[in-house]
Design an enzyme around this catalytic site. Structure first.
Site, PDB file in Angstrom:
ATOM      1  N   ARG A  48       0.821  -1.209   0.000  1.00 29.98           N
ATOM      2  CA  ARG A  48       0.000   0.000   0.000  1.00 29.98           C
ATOM      3  C   ARG A  48       0.855   1.259   0.000  1.00 29.98           C
ATOM      4  O   ARG A  48       0.733   2.114  -0.878  1.00 29.98           O
ATOM      5  CB  ARG A  48      -0.936   0.007   1.210  1.00 29.98           C
ATOM      6  CG  ARG A  48      -1.903  -1.159   1.249  1.00 29.98           C
ATOM      7  CD  ARG A  48      -3.055  -0.872   2.184  1.00 29.98           C
ATOM      8  NE  ARG A  48      -3.728  -2.096   2.609  1.00 29.98           N
ATOM      9  CZ  ARG A  48      -4.967  -2.135   3.082  1.00 29.98           C
ATOM     10  NH1 ARG A  48      -5.666  -1.044   3.200  1.00 29.98           N
ATOM     11  NH2 ARG A  48      -5.499  -3.289   3.458  1.00 29.98           N
TER      12      ARG A  48
ATOM     13  N   GLU B  28     -10.946  -8.083  -6.813  1.00 34.72           N
ATOM     14  CA  GLU B  28     -10.327  -9.155  -7.610  1.00 34.72           C
ATOM     15  C   GLU B  28     -11.131  -9.538  -8.853  1.00 34.72           C
ATOM     16  O   GLU B  28     -10.545  -9.858  -9.905  1.00 34.72           O
ATOM     17  CB  GLU B  28     -10.097 -10.389  -6.736  1.00 34.72           C
ATOM     18  CG  GLU B  28      -9.008 -10.227  -5.701  1.00 34.72           C
ATOM     19  CD  GLU B  28      -9.451  -9.401  -4.508  1.00 34.72           C
ATOM     20  OE1 GLU B  28      -8.586  -8.807  -3.827  1.00 34.72           O
ATOM     21  OE2 GLU B  28     -10.672  -9.338  -4.250  1.00 34.72           O
TER      22      GLU B  28
END
Length: 639
Positions: free
Chosen positions: A272, A535
Site C-alpha cells: 500500500r 479481484e
C-alpha cells in the site's frame, strides 16, 4: 631472568633492603611481571595515543588497530546472526489473507535491516577498505597527499525513464464512443465522491467510516497514517482529478510522518504505502514520493534479519524488532507476504542505487528454489528459521495468491529477462492445473484448496484475481500453452462472475463453494459478506484488454450499478454484511483499496488500452502501476 649486579663499594640493592633469599626471588618475579604488563599494555592503547607512538612504529600501530577492529566487527556480526536480533532501527485496516489477522493480501480477512547500508556500512570497521586506508595513512609522507576521491551521489534519470515509455501515461483516447466515455465518467464521479467524503471526515486517518462520518486508524500499519491518501494518489492522477490529487500531495508533503513506533504488517506497508509512493513518483516525477518510499523501505529491512533471510510478518517501525503473526503455524512466515515484495524492492534499489533491497528479495527466491515442493506446489507456511515448510496447506486465494502473481509480473517487469521467475511461474501453474483445477457438476471451473493432499472444494473472492493473472501469462506463453491457458483464465473469470450473478445484490461473497449441491455460492454465514473487494473486476480488466470481448465491459458495468445501489451511502461507500439480501446492512468501512484497486480497475476497463498500457506497466497487488524496465534508467554516479 633479570640479573642485578653489585656496584663497587655498595651491596646489592635487594640486600640493602634487608631481603632474604626467598623474598628476593619473589621480588624479582613481581618486577618481571610488572615490566611485561607495562610493555604489553602499549598494544592495547588507541591509535591516537602519543605515548604508544613513542615505542611502536606507525605502520605496526595501524595494522594492529585494524586487525583488532576487524575482529571486533566480525564478532559483533556473528553475535547478531546467532541470536537473530534485528539491527539498530533507522533514524529518522485489515489484511487480505484469510485468518484471524492474515495476506493477496493478509488484508481485511487479513488482506490483510536495519537502515539500508550506507557509506558508513561500506567502510565499517574491519572492512578491507578501512584496513588499507589505515595502512596508507601510516606511510611516511613522500610528497603531497593524494587528492581525496569522493563518490558522487547516485541519481535516477527520470527524464530518460519517461522517454522510454511507449505510450502516454493517460493515453490518447482518439474517437471513443459516447457510451464508453459516459460510463468512465460515472466511475470518475464515484472516485471523487469517495475521496471528498474521506477528505471531509477522515483526512489523515487510514480509512473512512462513512456511516458514522469519522476516521478509522486500525493497528495494521504500525502508527503510519493516511493509508487512503497513499492508496488514492495514482488513481486520482490517472482519472485527472487534478485538484484532489494536489490535496493528497499536500498532505504527504506536510503531514505524512514516518517517525512512528508501532507494530506493522510488512506486507501491507509494502504493497500500500511503498507501492503507492513508488507509482506516484513514476507517474509525476515529484521527488517527495521517492524520498518517502526509500525512507520507509529502510524501516522494513530489519524484518529480514532471520537465519534464512525470510522476513517475519510483523515489524515495529520504530525499534526494528520483528516477529511472526501469532496465528501463523509454529512462528512461520506467510507465502503471500514474503513472496509479495519483489516488484517494490527491485524498484527501491533502482531508485536508490543501493542493492540491499534487491539482494533481500533475491535471497527469498534462492530459499524457495532450494526447498522441496510437494507435488510441485508451494505451501502457505514457511519457517524463517529453518527454511522448511511448516504445513502443507496450498491456496491460490488468501495466504498464497500474490506470490504467484509476482512471479509472472517479475518476468514482465524485467522486460522478459528474468527467466528464473518465468520458470517458477510456469512450473507452479502446471502443478496447480494438475492438482487444484476442478470442474463442478454444473460445468464451472474453479481452483480448490489443498490440505496435505485433501481438496477443499471452495474458492475465495481473493482467488478470483487468478483469471487475470493466467490470461496475462498466457499472452506471453508458448503456442501450445497459450490457447489452453486463455481458456482456463476465461473459465475461472466466468465462475467468479457467476458468484456475483447468483447473489441478490449482484455482488460476490467472500468465499463460495462447490459441495452439498451448491455451486458458486456461500454456504456459511461467515462467508456471505462483501467488503468492496477488487479481484473480480481486476480479471475483467485484464480479459478485456487481452481479448476485447465486450462481455467483460458489460459485466463490469453490472458491478458499478450494484455498488451504486447497495454500497453507496450518504458519506461514501461501505461494504455489506450479506450479499444474499436486497436490504443488506453496511459494515461502516470504506476500505483504502476500494480507491486504489476497485475503482481504478473499473475505470481502466472503460479506457483505451494505451492508458497505463500493459506494454509499459505492471500493477502491484494493490493496483499501483510500476514501470517495465525497457532500458537502464540509472544515471550511475553523476559528477
Amino acid at each position: 631472568m633479570v640479573v642485578l649486579r653489585k656496584l663497587p663499594g655498595m651491596p646489592g640493592w635487594p640486600a640493602a633492603l634487608g631481603l632474604r633469599l626467598p623474598q628476593k626471588f619473589l621480588f624479582l618475579l613481581f618486577l618481571s611481571g610488572l615490566l611485561t604488563l607495562c610493555f604489553g599494555a602499549l598494544f592495547l592503547l588507541p591509535d591516537s595515543s602519543r605515548f604508544k607512538r613513542l615505542f611502536l612504529p606507525r605502520r605496526a600501530t595501524a595494522s594492529a588497530s585494524s586487525s583488532s577492529s576487524a575482529s571486533s566487527s566480525s564478532a559483533s556480526s556473528s553475535s547478531t546472526r546467532d541470536t537473530d536480533l534485528p539491527r539498530s532501527p533507522p533514524a529518522a485496516a485489515e489484511p487480505r489473507h484469510a485468518s484471524p489477522a492474515a495476506p493477496r493480501r493478509l488484508r481485511e480477512k487479513l488482506r490483510t535491516g536495519a537502515r539500508m547500508a550506507g557509506p558508513a556500512a561500506r567502510t565499517a570497521p574491519g572492512s578491507r577498505q578501512q584496513v588499507q586506508g589505515s595502512e596508507s595513512r601510516a606511510q611516511p609522507a613522500s610528497g603531497p597527499p593524494p587528492a581525496r576521491q569522493t563518490r558522487a551521489p547516485f541519481r535516477f534519470d527520470y527524464e530518460r525513464f519517461r522517454r522510454s515509455l511507449r505510450h502516454p501515461v493517460r493515453g490518447g483516447r482518439p474517437g471513443e464512443d459516447p457510451e464508453t466515455r459516459g460510463r468512465r465518467m460515472k466511475i470518475k464521479e464515484m472516485m471523487k465522491f469517495a475521496w471528498d467524503n474521506y477528505k471531509q471526515y477522515a483526512l489523515g486517518k487510514n480509512e473512512l467510516r462513512p456511516l458514522t462520518k469519522n476516521g478509522h486508524i486500525g493497528n495494521m500499519f504500525g502508527g503510519l497514517r493516511g493509508a487512503t491518501v497513499i492508496d488514492a494518489l495514482d488513481t486520482l492522477y490517472i482519472m485527472e482529478l487534478e485538484e484532489e490529487f494536489q490535496e493528497a500531495k499536500q498532505w504527504v508533503e506536510k503531514s505524512f510522518d514516518l517517525n512512528v513506533n508501532g507494530e506493522a504488517s510488512l506486507f501491507e506497508v509494502n504493497i500500500r504505502y511503498i507501492g503507492g509512493l513508488l507509482a506516484t513518483y513514476y507517474l509525476t516525477g515529484e521527488e517527495v514520493f521517492k524520498s518517502k518510499a526509500l525512507e520507509l523501505g529502510e524501516k522494513l529491512l530489519p524484518a529480514f534479519n532471520t537465519p534464512t533471510g525470510i522476513p517475519r510478518g510483523v515489524i515495529n517501525l520504530g525499534s526494528g524488532m520483528s516477529w511472526s503473526w501469532g496465528w501463523a503455524s509454529a512462528g512461520s512466515s506467510i507465502l503471500a507476504e514474503f513472496g509479495t515484495l519483489h516488484l517494490e524492492f527491485l524498484h527501491l534499489s533502482q531508485l536508490s542505487g543501493n542493492p540491499v533491497f534487491a539482494e533481500k528479495v533475491m535471497n527469498i527466491r534462492r530459499v524457495l528454489s532450494r526447498v522441496e515442493k510437494p507435488q510441485g506446489l508451494y505451501p502457505n507456511f514457511l519457517s524463517p528459521v529453518t527454511g522448511s515448510w511448516v504445513q502443507h496447506h496450498v491456496s491460490i486465494g488468501g495466504l498464497g495468491d500474490s506470490f504467484y502473481e509476482y512471479l509472472i509480473k517479475s518476468w514482465l517487469m524485467s522486460d522478459k529477462k528474468d527467466s528464473e521467475a518465468k520458470k517458477m511461474y510456469d512450473d507452479a501453474l502446471e502443478a496447480i492445473e494438475k492438482h487444484l483445477v476442478k470442474k463442478s457438476a454444473g460445468g464451472l471451473t474453479y481452483i480448490a484448496e489443498w490440505r496435505g493432499g485433501i481438496l477443499d472444494h471452495k474458492m475465495g473472492h481473493l482467488a478470483c484475481f487468478s483469471g487475470g493473472m493466467i490470461a496475462l501469462g498466457a499472452e506471453h506463453a508458448a503456442e501450445e500453452r497459450r490457447q489452453r491457458h486463455m481458456e482456463l483464465a476465461a473459465e475461472i473469470t466466468s465462475t467468479c462472475h457467476e458468484s456475483y450473478t447468483r447473489s441478490d445484490t449482484k455482488l460476490g461473497p467472500e468465499a463460495f463453494r462447490f459441495d452439498a449441491g451448491s455451486e458458486a455460492m456461500a454456504t456459511r454465514l461467515s462467508e456471505r459478506y462483501y467488503i468492496l473487494r477488487p479481484e473480480v473486476v481486476e480479471s475483467y480488466m485484464y480479459l478485456w484488454r487481452l481479448t476485447h470481448d465486450p462481455k467483460y465491459r458489460h459485466w463490469g458495468w453490472e458491478v458499478v450499478q450494484a455498488l451504486e445501489k447497495h454500497c453507496r451511502v450518504e458519506a461514501g461507500f461501505s461494504g455489506i454484511r450479506d450479499v444474499y439480501t436486497t436490504t443488506p446492512s453496511h459494515d461502516n468501512m470504506q476500505q483504502s483499496f476500494f480507491l486504489a484497486e476497485t475503482l481504478k480497475y473499473l475505470y481502466l476497463l472503460f479506457c483505451e488500452d494505451d492508458v497505463l498500457s500493459l506494454e509499459d506497466w505492471v500493477f502491484n497487488t494493490e493496483a499501483h502501476p510500476l514501470p517495465i524496465n525497457h532500458t537502464d534508467f540509472k544515471a550511475a554516479a553523476q559528477p
